[in-house]
Design a protein around this motif. Structure first.
Motif, PDB file in Angstrom:
ATOM      1  N   VAL A   4       0.806  -1.000  -0.056  1.00 45.34           N
ATOM      2  CA  VAL A   4       0.240  -0.069   0.074  1.00 45.34           C
ATOM      3  C   VAL A   4       0.816   1.525   0.159  1.00 45.34           C
ATOM      4  O   VAL A   4       1.929   1.531   1.051  1.00 45.34           O
ATOM      5  N   ILE A   5       0.526   2.103  -0.595  1.00 48.28           N
ATOM      6  CA  ILE A   5       1.016   3.229  -1.036  1.00 48.28           C
ATOM      7  C   ILE A   5       0.008   4.474  -0.439  1.00 48.28           C
ATOM      8  O   ILE A   5      -0.419   4.568  -1.114  1.00 48.28           O
ATOM      9  N   PRO A  68       1.663  -3.428  -6.360  1.00 49.73           N
ATOM     10  CA  PRO A  68       1.477  -2.014  -5.341  1.00 49.73           C
ATOM     11  C   PRO A  68      -0.447  -1.510  -5.403  1.00 49.73           C
ATOM     12  O   PRO A  68       0.029  -1.566  -6.625  1.00 49.73           O
ATOM     13  N   TYR A  69      -0.527  -0.528  -4.850  1.00 53.41           N
ATOM     14  CA  TYR A  69      -2.082   0.083  -4.760  1.00 53.41           C
ATOM     15  C   TYR A  69      -1.374   0.839  -3.818  1.00 53.41           C
ATOM     16  O   TYR A  69      -1.034   1.462  -3.208  1.00 53.41           O
ATOM     17  N   ALA A  70      -2.113   2.518  -4.481  1.00 49.32           N
ATOM     18  CA  ALA A  70      -1.766   3.982  -4.571  1.00 49.32           C
ATOM     19  C   ALA A  70      -2.897   4.650  -4.273  1.00 49.32           C
ATOM     20  O   ALA A  70      -3.615   4.295  -4.584  1.00 49.32           O
ATOM     21  N   PHE A  71      -3.081   5.288  -2.861  1.00 45.27           N
ATOM     22  CA  PHE A  71      -4.328   6.132  -2.983  1.00 45.27           C
ATOM     23  C   PHE A  71      -3.355   7.507  -2.754  1.00 45.27           C
ATOM     24  O   PHE A  71      -2.509   7.556  -2.136  1.00 45.27           O
ATOM     25  N   ALA A  72      -4.256   8.480  -2.690  1.00 41.62           N
ATOM     26  CA  ALA A  72      -4.151  10.234  -2.719  1.00 41.62           C
ATOM     27  C   ALA A  72      -4.342  10.810  -1.578  1.00 41.62           C
ATOM     28  O   ALA A  72      -5.771  10.248  -1.769  1.00 41.62           O
ATOM     29  N   THR A  73      -3.345  12.007  -0.763  1.00 37.87           N
ATOM     30  CA  THR A  73      -4.430  13.523   0.222  1.00 37.87           C
ATOM     31  C   THR A  73      -5.763  13.595  -0.557  1.00 37.87           C
ATOM     32  O   THR A  73      -5.434  13.607  -1.747  1.00 37.87           O
ATOM     33  N   GLU A  74      -6.738  14.282   0.043  1.00 39.42           N
ATOM     34  CA  GLU A  74      -7.429  15.396  -0.554  1.00 39.42           C
ATOM     35  C   GLU A  74      -6.543  15.881  -1.233  1.00 39.42           C
ATOM     36  O   GLU A  74      -6.983  16.850  -1.888  1.00 39.42           O
TER      37      GLU A  74
END
Length: 83
Positions: A4-5, A68-74
């Motif tokens: 998780v990224i 890898p799985y990525a998600f970003a901040t607001e």
């Protein structure tokens, strides 16, 4: 195995699921959200630093056999140039 990224306002973090590994986290301080409230945009240098961190973490995850799985901040979703 998964990695998780998390692309945050201050840093990019990665955690790889390695079972009993006691220190699976990685961190790169990139300050992606710095100046966003003043300009409404992500700083070019912070973007480049964050992109490099994500690219490096993806390569490291794949080398370890993890997807890898990525998600970003607001902050990324709200920035005029966040796309």
């Amino acid at each position: 195995m998964r990695a998780v990224i998390d692309i945050g306002s201050n840093s990019v973090r990665m955690m790889i699921d390695r079972g009993l590994d006691l220190n699976p986290k990685k961190l790169a301080t990139t300050r992606l959200g710095g100046g966003l409230t003043l300009t409404g945009r992500i700083d070019d240098l912070a973007f480049a630093d964050s992109l490099k961190a994500v690219t490096d973490f993806c390569a490291e995850a794949r080398a370890a056999g993890a997807e890898p799985y990525a998600f970003a901040t607001e902050a990324v979703r709200a920035a005029a140039n966040g796309r």
